[in-house]
Motif scaffolding. Structure first.
Motif, PDB file in Angstrom:
ATOM      1  N   MET A   1       7.968  -6.405   7.199  1.00 36.42           N
ATOM      2  CA  MET A   1       7.309  -6.361   8.679  1.00 36.42           C
ATOM      3  C   MET A   1       6.148  -5.581   8.748  1.00 36.42           C
ATOM      4  SD  MET A   1       7.536  -7.469  11.588  1.00 36.42           S
ATOM      5  CE  MET A   1       9.179  -8.110  11.622  1.00 36.42           C
ATOM      6  N   THR A   2       6.199  -4.312   7.934  1.00 35.20           N
ATOM      7  CA  THR A   2       5.077  -3.547   8.149  1.00 35.20           C
ATOM      8  C   THR A   2       3.678  -4.148   7.765  1.00 35.20           C
ATOM      9  OG1 THR A   2       6.485  -1.452   7.798  1.00 35.20           O
ATOM     10  CG2 THR A   2       3.908  -1.098   7.360  1.00 35.20           C
ATOM     11  N   VAL A   3       3.830  -4.790   6.414  1.00 40.54           N
ATOM     12  CA  VAL A   3       2.400  -5.460   5.893  1.00 40.54           C
ATOM     13  C   VAL A   3       2.168  -6.645   6.603  1.00 40.54           C
ATOM     14  CG1 VAL A   3       1.792  -6.785   3.925  1.00 40.54           C
ATOM     15  CG2 VAL A   3       2.957  -4.698   3.487  1.00 40.54           C
ATOM     16  N   THR A   4       3.232  -7.410   7.381  1.00 43.29           N
ATOM     17  CA  THR A   4       2.845  -8.497   8.340  1.00 43.29           C
ATOM     18  C   THR A   4       2.120  -7.907   9.449  1.00 43.29           C
ATOM     19  OG1 THR A   4       4.612  -9.728   7.516  1.00 43.29           O
ATOM     20  CG2 THR A   4       3.806 -10.254   9.657  1.00 43.29           C
ATOM     21  N   SER A   5       2.613  -6.899   9.993  1.00 45.61           N
ATOM     22  CA  SER A   5       1.971  -6.220  11.276  1.00 45.61           C
ATOM     23  C   SER A   5       0.388  -5.788  10.934  1.00 45.61           C
ATOM     24  CB  SER A   5       2.849  -4.932  11.888  1.00 45.61           C
ATOM     25  OG  SER A   5       4.211  -5.286  12.058  1.00 45.61           O
ATOM     26  N   TRP A   6       0.466  -5.171   9.694  1.00 53.95           N
ATOM     27  CA  TRP A   6      -0.981  -4.402   9.362  1.00 53.95           C
ATOM     28  C   TRP A   6      -2.067  -5.647   9.076  1.00 53.95           C
ATOM     29  CZ3 TRP A   6      -2.314   0.733   7.568  1.00 53.95           C
ATOM     30  CH2 TRP A   6      -3.628   0.728   7.179  1.00 53.95           C
ATOM     31  N   ASN A   7      -1.405  -6.726   8.436  1.00 51.33           N
ATOM     32  CA  ASN A   7      -2.602  -7.841   8.134  1.00 51.33           C
ATOM     33  C   ASN A   7      -2.932  -8.430   9.600  1.00 51.33           C
ATOM     34  OD1 ASN A   7      -2.545  -7.416   5.499  1.00 51.33           O
ATOM     35  ND2 ASN A   7      -0.901  -9.054   5.172  1.00 51.33           N
ATOM     36  N   ARG A   8      -1.872  -8.478  10.582  1.00 53.83           N
ATOM     37  CA  ARG A   8      -2.170  -9.111  11.862  1.00 53.83           C
ATOM     38  C   ARG A   8      -3.191  -8.333  12.817  1.00 53.83           C
ATOM     39  NH1 ARG A   8       0.409  -7.809  16.498  1.00 53.83           N
ATOM     40  NH2 ARG A   8       2.218  -6.928  15.381  1.00 53.83           N
ATOM     41  N   LEU A   9      -2.912  -6.826  12.598  1.00 52.58           N
ATOM     42  CA  LEU A   9      -3.788  -5.909  13.340  1.00 52.58           C
ATOM     43  C   LEU A   9      -5.282  -5.373  12.641  1.00 52.58           C
ATOM     44  CD1 LEU A   9      -0.867  -3.696  14.515  1.00 52.58           C
ATOM     45  CD2 LEU A   9      -2.352  -5.156  15.914  1.00 52.58           C
ATOM     46  N   ALA A  10      -5.150  -5.826  11.304  1.00 50.62           N
ATOM     47  CA  ALA A  10      -6.225  -5.121  10.557  1.00 50.62           C
ATOM     48  C   ALA A  10      -7.744  -5.385  11.089  1.00 50.62           C
ATOM     49  CB  ALA A  10      -6.221  -5.465   9.319  1.00 50.62           C
TER      50      ALA A  10
ATOM     51  N   THR B   1       5.840   4.673   7.582  1.00 60.02           N
ATOM     52  CA  THR B   1       6.885   3.973   6.772  1.00 60.02           C
ATOM     53  C   THR B   1       6.394   4.079   5.477  1.00 60.02           C
ATOM     54  OG1 THR B   1       6.964   2.240   8.783  1.00 60.02           O
ATOM     55  CG2 THR B   1       7.632   1.682   6.414  1.00 60.02           C
ATOM     56  N   GLU B   2       7.241   4.389   4.527  1.00 60.53           N
ATOM     57  CA  GLU B   2       6.943   4.383   2.900  1.00 60.53           C
ATOM     58  C   GLU B   2       6.993   3.010   2.338  1.00 60.53           C
ATOM     59  OE1 GLU B   2       8.467   7.914   0.633  1.00 60.53           O
ATOM     60  OE2 GLU B   2       9.375   6.232  -0.674  1.00 60.53           O
ATOM     61  N   VAL B   3       5.791   3.167   1.574  1.00 62.61           N
ATOM     62  CA  VAL B   3       5.443   1.697   0.938  1.00 62.61           C
ATOM     63  C   VAL B   3       5.045   1.772  -0.551  1.00 62.61           C
ATOM     64  CG1 VAL B   3       4.817   0.523   3.013  1.00 62.61           C
ATOM     65  CG2 VAL B   3       3.039   1.660   1.534  1.00 62.61           C
ATOM     66  N   PRO B   4       5.577   0.599  -1.483  1.00 63.17           N
ATOM     67  CA  PRO B   4       4.915   1.211  -2.772  1.00 63.17           C
ATOM     68  C   PRO B   4       3.591   1.379  -2.934  1.00 63.17           C
ATOM     69  CG  PRO B   4       6.401  -0.882  -2.376  1.00 63.17           C
ATOM     70  CD  PRO B   4       6.156  -0.531  -1.112  1.00 63.17           C
ATOM     71  N   GLU B   5       3.082   2.140  -3.959  1.00 64.92           N
ATOM     72  CA  GLU B   5       1.638   2.154  -4.279  1.00 64.92           C
ATOM     73  C   GLU B   5       0.803   1.231  -4.279  1.00 64.92           C
ATOM     74  OE1 GLU B   5      -1.369   5.105  -6.977  1.00 64.92           O
ATOM     75  OE2 GLU B   5       0.833   4.637  -7.422  1.00 64.92           O
ATOM     76  N   SER B   6       1.320  -0.070  -4.924  1.00 60.33           N
ATOM     77  CA  SER B   6       0.429  -1.408  -5.021  1.00 60.33           C
ATOM     78  C   SER B   6       0.409  -1.941  -3.626  1.00 60.33           C
ATOM     79  CB  SER B   6       1.512  -2.275  -5.829  1.00 60.33           C
ATOM     80  OG  SER B   6       2.728  -2.600  -5.265  1.00 60.33           O
ATOM     81  N   THR B   7       1.399  -1.635  -2.722  1.00 62.38           N
ATOM     82  CA  THR B   7       1.083  -2.318  -1.166  1.00 62.38           C
ATOM     83  C   THR B   7       0.166  -1.348  -0.566  1.00 62.38           C
ATOM     84  OG1 THR B   7       3.525  -3.090  -1.337  1.00 62.38           O
ATOM     85  CG2 THR B   7       2.451  -2.680   0.809  1.00 62.38           C
TER      86      THR B   7
END
Length: 247
Positions: free
Chosen positions: A1-10, A63-69
């Protein structure tokens, strides 16, 4: 969800690159819809050490995410491995702040600046001195990610906009120029508009023609120039002393 939100807002948001940019943005009231960290606990430990006043909101935001993310979300990883997206302040609200009179602090104008890092450093300085805002003329975007990175997120502590020379805020215009009067003999009023020329070519003819006063920083003969941010710092310091001390 975090990545989806990021991509939507970036595409429409301001990138806050690193812990300090996020810290300052939160401290000065930015709306931050998404924030990530590779090591959440390390980021919160930084808050405990350096910014306990924003520790609680960062605890909610991060929110914690993997380094690759994380590396896939930012153009250039920051040593703190923290990044966030913030809502850019309303242009109308910034223009209202810049135009409001009487002012209690000057507006800084960068006339056709060229270097993104210099512009960021100036915004950081202006925020530190409590300037009303920073205006750029010309093509440089003062909200470019590199400028925001150089400003450590302090765009949210002052009004930052790009305007034409004919759109500058009201107030007596003091332009920095080697041919001007020594600034040490000049009292800069709180409602001053302080204009600085570009790193290469100095003041544009258009801005120079509009200036009410030309003032110069003291400089040893044969030294060609100061860095832009240094010039702004010297001028804002002179304003902050409240004196036009005689030579």
């Amino acid at each position: 969800m975090t990545v989806t939100s990021w991509n939507r807002l970036a595409g429409t948001s301001v990138l806050l690159d690193g812990f300090h940019a996020l810290k300052h943005a939160v401290r000065f009231g930015a709306e931050v819809p998404v924030a990530v960290a590779v090591d959440r606990e390390a980021a919160l430990a930084l808050a405990d050490e350096l910014a306990p006043d924003v520790r609680e909101p960062l605890d909610v935001l991060l929110t914690e995410v993997p380094e690759s993310t994380y590396t896939s979300l930012v153009p250039r990883p920051h040593p703190t491995a923290v990044a966030a997206l913030a809502v850019r302040p309303s242009r109308a609200a910034n223009l209202e702040k810049l135009a409001h009179t009487p002012r209690t602090a000057p507006v800084v104008v960068l006339d056709n600046p060229r270097n993104l890092g210099n512009a960021g450093a100036v915004i950081r300085l202006a925020a530190g001195f409590g300037a009303t805002g920073v205006v750029t003329t010309g093509t440089l975007d003062p909200w470019h990610p590199t400028v925001v990175r150089g400003g450590a997120g302090l765009h949210f502590a002052t009004a930052v906009e790009r305007l034409g020379v004919d759109e500058l805020p009201p107030g007596p215009l003091f332009a920095l120029d080697p041919e001007g009067d020594d600034i040490r003999g000049t009292k800069l009023p709180d409602d001053a508009v302080l204009a600085f020329g570009s790193e290469r070519s100095g003041l544009s003819a258009e801005l120079r023609a509009r200036a009410d006063h030309l003032v110069a920083l003291p400089m040893r003969p044969q030294v060609s120039s100061y860095n832009l941010a240094t010039s702004v710092a010297m001028t804002l310091y002179h304003w902050s002393t409240g004196t036009g001390a005689p030579l």
